[in-house]
Every structure is written in structure tokens, then in C-alpha cells.
Design an enzyme around this catalytic site. Structure first.
Site, PDB file in Angstrom:
ATOM      1  N   ASP A   1       0.837  -1.196   0.000  1.00 59.71           N
ATOM      2  CA  ASP A   1       0.000   0.000   0.000  1.00 59.71           C
ATOM      3  C   ASP A   1       0.874   1.250   0.000  1.00 59.71           C
ATOM      4  O   ASP A   1       1.636   1.488   0.937  1.00 59.71           O
ATOM      5  CB  ASP A   1      -0.904  -0.001   1.238  1.00 59.71           C
ATOM      6  CG  ASP A   1      -1.845   1.193   1.278  1.00 59.71           C
ATOM      7  OD1 ASP A   1      -3.035   1.006   0.952  1.00 59.71           O
ATOM      8  OD2 ASP A   1      -1.399   2.301   1.631  1.00 59.71           O
TER       9      ASP A   1
ATOM     10  N   TYR B   1       2.813   9.946  -0.709  1.00 63.27           N
ATOM     11  CA  TYR B   1       3.907   9.435   0.121  1.00 63.27           C
ATOM     12  C   TYR B   1       5.273   9.704  -0.506  1.00 63.27           C
ATOM     13  O   TYR B   1       6.295   9.620   0.185  1.00 63.27           O
ATOM     14  CB  TYR B   1       3.761   7.928   0.355  1.00 63.27           C
ATOM     15  CG  TYR B   1       2.501   7.506   1.056  1.00 63.27           C
ATOM     16  CD1 TYR B   1       1.644   8.427   1.661  1.00 63.27           C
ATOM     17  CD2 TYR B   1       2.145   6.155   1.105  1.00 63.27           C
ATOM     18  CE1 TYR B   1       0.479   8.017   2.288  1.00 63.27           C
ATOM     19  CE2 TYR B   1       0.983   5.741   1.745  1.00 63.27           C
ATOM     20  CZ  TYR B   1       0.151   6.670   2.322  1.00 63.27           C
ATOM     21  OH  TYR B   1      -1.011   6.254   2.939  1.00 63.27           O
TER      22      TYR B   1
ATOM     23  N   LYS C   1      -2.796   5.709  -4.337  1.00 64.72           N
ATOM     24  CA  LYS C   1      -3.892   6.639  -4.050  1.00 64.72           C
ATOM     25  C   LYS C   1      -3.751   7.940  -4.827  1.00 64.72           C
ATOM     26  O   LYS C   1      -2.634   8.426  -5.053  1.00 64.72           O
ATOM     27  CB  LYS C   1      -3.941   6.943  -2.550  1.00 64.72           C
ATOM     28  CG  LYS C   1      -3.994   5.705  -1.670  1.00 64.72           C
ATOM     29  CD  LYS C   1      -4.008   6.051  -0.191  1.00 64.72           C
ATOM     30  CE  LYS C   1      -3.796   4.825   0.657  1.00 64.72           C
ATOM     31  NZ  LYS C   1      -2.396   4.354   0.660  1.00 64.72           N
TER      32      LYS C   1
ATOM     33  N   HIS D   1      -7.653   9.533  -2.111  1.00 60.07           N
ATOM     34  CA  HIS D   1      -6.979   9.644  -0.820  1.00 60.07           C
ATOM     35  C   HIS D   1      -7.739  10.507   0.182  1.00 60.07           C
ATOM     36  O   HIS D   1      -7.692  10.253   1.392  1.00 60.07           O
ATOM     37  CB  HIS D   1      -5.573  10.228  -1.041  1.00 60.07           C
ATOM     38  CG  HIS D   1      -4.596   9.884   0.024  1.00 60.07           C
ATOM     39  ND1 HIS D   1      -3.239   9.846  -0.192  1.00 60.07           N
ATOM     40  CD2 HIS D   1      -4.744   9.552   1.324  1.00 60.07           C
ATOM     41  CE1 HIS D   1      -2.616   9.506   0.918  1.00 60.07           C
ATOM     42  NE2 HIS D   1      -3.509   9.334   1.867  1.00 60.07           N
TER      43      HIS D   1
END
Length: 283
Positions: A43, A48, A73, A107
């Protein structure tokens, strides 16, 4: 490994490996170690900043693509959101070095949610995203999306841990065929989770740690979980939760820990809406 079946028939492992807050320079090795332990659900997210490192680890592993389940996401997009969401999906796909994503999540519940969702429905129809879903949607926003769109989200990834169990959210998701997934399953150690007397006492009965008890509790609640670690030993410990079962009394003791409140932030708080809703990624 146990799995859950999403509302479109896609099989998803119930336990995976998350890379939130792992720096890009550490992510490739962390994912490689997780894959070596046996994790097959990975994930990540555009926000990120480590999709490329995840992709390198996948390529380096030599594991067949069909054995992996990769989630990434979509961050909040500027107008025109539908066009930009499609572009953002292509960017993530390129960074990961893959020909498809197993699960693509919105997200945040902000911006032109409908425009973003239409783009996600399109990549789902084309087979580029095998399943699509959302993250951080409270019940009212989730139900609104379900009622006014063609595709029901396959997953809603939300803060879920022993101190914020989301039972009402879980019931609504179950009613509408949306799979509940946890982020922050360990509450980032808050409320002394790793040494909490209730969790530790239950763990001692099974010769397991408090962390393993939490993961087992999530699994028995039919909640997909994605613990994060950069330590291979801890990764292996987190993976070792399929050889014991919590009894009804133990599940009840954990249920009693619920405070009904977030330990992090509320996506309905105006200040947080402004902060997240206005933030844009560089790429």
C-alpha cells in the site's frame, strides 16, 4: 494468508504492508524485506513520495505480477479534476513501473470528488485499475458517493484501531458492500498501545505481543490491515498472526477500549479540510 472478496469479485489479502512515512531512500529495501517475509499486498500513495521505490522493489523481487496486490492513491486534483485525475493515475502507474493497479483509492474526500471519481471509474472500466475505492470518507460522504455514481467503492480505508473502532462506519460499509480497511492500526503507539495492559494480557495467553493481538483483532473483525515497519524482524512478527484466535471474551475486552474519537485529526474539521483540501503535490 487469508483474503477478502471485494464487491467486484477481486480478491484482496487481508494483511498487507504499508509504506506511509517511510522515506523514499529506505522504501525499496523495506518493501524488498516485506516481500521476502511473505507480504503480497503493498500500500502506497502519490502523496507518500515513494511509489518509484516500491516499483523498484517489485521489479527486483522477481515475484510474478499476478501474485501481488498493489494499492496506490489519488491526491486532490485541481480543475478540471477528471482530466487531472486521469493524468495523475498515469503518473502513478509509470512511477510504479506496472501495467495496472490492483486498487486505486481517492486519498481524501475533498475537491471535485465526482470528477475525480469519474476518472477512476474510467480506469476501472479499462482494466487499468482492477478495483477502485476511497479513503478517509465518513459515512455521510461515502453514502452520497454510492447513491450518486455508477460504481460503488470497493474499499474505504480509514483510521481504525482499538481506541477508534469505527463500528458505525463498519456497519454501513458492510450494508453497502464496501470493504473496511484500516490505516493507523497501531495508533502509532499512542495510548501506550504496545504495552497496554489489556492487549498485553490477552497476548500473554497466546504467547503473542500486543501488536499481534491488534492485528488479529482487526482480521477477526474482517478489516484489512497494512502495518508498517522497517525492521525485518518486526515485519515477520506482524505477519505471524494466523496461528491463533481471539475468544469472544477477549474480543469484548478489546471492544471496551473504544473511545469513539480520532487520535489524529478529524476530516470534518474546517481547519483540516482547508489544510488538506488546498494542498497540492509537486508532480
Amino acid at each position: 494468508m487469508q483474503s477478502v472478496t471485494l464487491n467486484n469479485g477481486v480478491e484482496m489479502p487481508i494483511l498487507g504492508f504499508g509504506v506511509y512515512q517511510i522515506p523514499p531512500e529506505q522504501t525499496e529495501q523495506a518493501v524488498a524485506d516485506a516481500l521476502a517475509v511473505g507480504y503480497r499486498l503493498l500500500d502506497t500513495a502519490a502523496a507518500y513520495g515513494n511509489e518509484e521505490a516500491v516499483g523498484r522493489a517489485i521489479k527486483r523481487s522477481g515475484i510474478a505480477r499476478e501474485e501481488l496486490f498493489v494499492t496506490t492513491k489519488l491526491w486532490v486534483q485541481d480543475a478540471p479534476a477528471q482530466d487531472n485525475a486521469r493524468r495523475a493515475f498515469g503518473t502513478s502507474l509509470t512511477k510504479l513501473g506496472l501495467d495496472h493497479i490492483d486498487l486505486y483509492l481517492m486519498h481524501q474526500p475533498f475537491g471535485d470528488v465526482y470528477g475525480q471519481w469519474r476518472a477512476m471509474e474510467a480506469v476501472n472500466r479499462e482494466g487499468l485499475a482492477k478495483a477502485i475505492g476511497v479513503a478517509n470518507f465518513y459515512p455521510d460522504r461515502l453514502l452520497d458517493l454510492i447513491l450518486n455514481n455508477e460504481v460503488t467503492p470497493a474499499v474505504n480505508q480509514i483510521e481504525t484501531h482499538p481506541f477508534f473502532q469505527r463500528t458505525a462506519d463498519h456497519a454501513l460499509m458492510r450494508e453497502h458492500g464496501v470493504q473496511h480497511q484500516s490505516w493507523g492500526g497501531f495508533a502509532e503507539g499512542r495510548n501506550n498501545l504496545f504495552t497496554h495492559p489489556v492487549l498485553s494480557e490477552i497476548g500473554a495467553v497466546h504467547d503473542k505481543s500486543a501488536a499481534q493481538v491488534v492485528l488479529r483483532w482487526l482480521i477477526q473483525c474482517d478489516i484489512v490491515t497494512i502495518p508498517k515497519s522497517v525492521d525485518p524482524g518486526r515485519m515477520a512478527q506482524n505477519f505471524d498472526v494466523f496461528d491463533f484466535e481471539l475468544g469472544d471474551d477477549q474480543m469484548a475486552r478489546i471492544a471496551a477500549l473504544d473511545t469513539g474519537a480520532t487520535l489524529f485529526f478529524d476530516h470534518r474539521d474546517p481547519e483540516m479540510v482547508a489544510r488538506l483540501g488546498k494542498h497540492r503535490l509537486d508532480s
